[in-house]
Write an enzyme that holds these catalytic residues in place. Structure first.
Site, mmCIF file in Angstrom:
data_model
loop_
_atom_site.group_PDB
_atom_site.id
_atom_site.type_symbol
_atom_site.label_atom_id
_atom_site.label_comp_id
_atom_site.label_asym_id
_atom_site.label_seq_id
_atom_site.Cartn_x
_atom_site.Cartn_y
_atom_site.Cartn_z
ATOM 1 N N ASP A 224 1.049 -1.515 0.393
ATOM 2 C CA ASP A 224 -0.127 0.040 -0.690
ATOM 3 C C ASP A 224 0.551 1.251 0.390
ATOM 4 O O ASP A 224 1.975 1.623 0.302
ATOM 5 C CB ASP A 224 -1.212 0.195 0.970
ATOM 6 C CG ASP A 224 -2.095 -0.510 1.033
ATOM 7 O OD1 ASP A 224 -2.354 -1.798 0.544
ATOM 8 O OD2 ASP A 224 -2.930 -1.185 2.527
ATOM 9 N N HIS B 219 4.066 -1.893 3.095
ATOM 10 C CA HIS B 219 3.873 -0.981 2.164
ATOM 11 C C HIS B 219 4.696 -0.656 1.477
ATOM 12 O O HIS B 219 5.805 -1.384 2.371
ATOM 13 C CB HIS B 219 3.484 -0.174 3.786
ATOM 14 C CG HIS B 219 2.036 0.144 3.802
ATOM 15 N ND1 HIS B 219 2.117 -1.411 5.289
ATOM 16 C CD2 HIS B 219 1.595 0.354 4.317
ATOM 17 C CE1 HIS B 219 1.142 -0.790 5.939
ATOM 18 N NE2 HIS B 219 -0.007 0.049 5.079
#
Length: 204
Positions: free
Chosen positions: A21, A166
């Site tokens: 992400d 992430h």
């Protein structure tokens, strides 16, 4: 399109999806793509529209390497706190930036913070996207250490898992160092690493 929310794939297939992400970030995303390429593994990147606009070459590289690129809003607000019009803007601006970068309109959307309600699900579905959450959180954004990130992913692995990591949002050096260990550890357990799109396809 009826709202559809996915947090895991089939429990009878040994497939797992790695997801990233908040990117693309120049200092992180390229290194993650290098690791994935070295191990011949495909992943899913939920990108912010503002970052896609700033770094279109990285979005193109993700798609060219066979990864799935999804929508992660324009600039990462909590969508449940927004009006329907504001949600629509967050989704459509991000889709426009991603499409400009790689020519493909996302079919998957991950709400920032995993924050959803009926309105958010409906607005995502109205833009012909599936809502994607996760069921294993490596908490890599807290920088808990390479071993902690690795252990969280491998120890909780199960058929159909969607693992959250992430590539944006700050220093992701621990994630980058953990990724080869995660890939090798999951493959040693017999898991096939696939995209979220592949997990969804196997549900139907």
């Amino acid at each position: 399109m009826q709202p559809q929310v996915i947090a895991q794939g089939r429990s009878d297939q040994s497939k797992i999806a790695l997801t990233f992400d908040d990117g693309p970030y120049p200092q992180n995303t390229g290194q993650i793509l290098d690791v994935l390429s070295l191990h011949r593994v495909h992943a899913t990147f939920f990108v912010e529209g503002s970052e896609a606009q700033a770094n279109p070459g990285l979005v193109r590289r993700e798609l060219a390497a066979g990864h799935t690129v999804g929508n992660h809003s324009w600039n990462h607000p909590e969508l449940t706190r927004l009006s329907p019009e504001q949600i629509d803007s967050q989704l459509s601006r991000a889709n426009a930036a991603i499409t400009r970068a790689d020519g493909v309109t996302p079919q998957l959307m991950r709400p920032p913070y995993g924050s959803v309600n009926d309105q958010v699900k409906e607005r995502i579905a109205a833009q012909h996207m599936t809502t994607v959450l996760w069921d294993i959180d490596t908490v890599d954004w807290k920088l808990p250490g390479v071993d902690a990130i690795t252990n969280e992913a491998i120890s909780k692995a199960h058929n159909g898992a969607i693992i959250l990591m992430h590539d944006g949002g700050g220093d992701r050096s621990q994630t980058i160092q953990a990724l080869p260990k995660i890939i090798e550890g999951l493959q040693a357990k017999g898991y096939q690493l696939v995209t979220v799109s592949e997990l969804i396809a196997s549900l139907s």
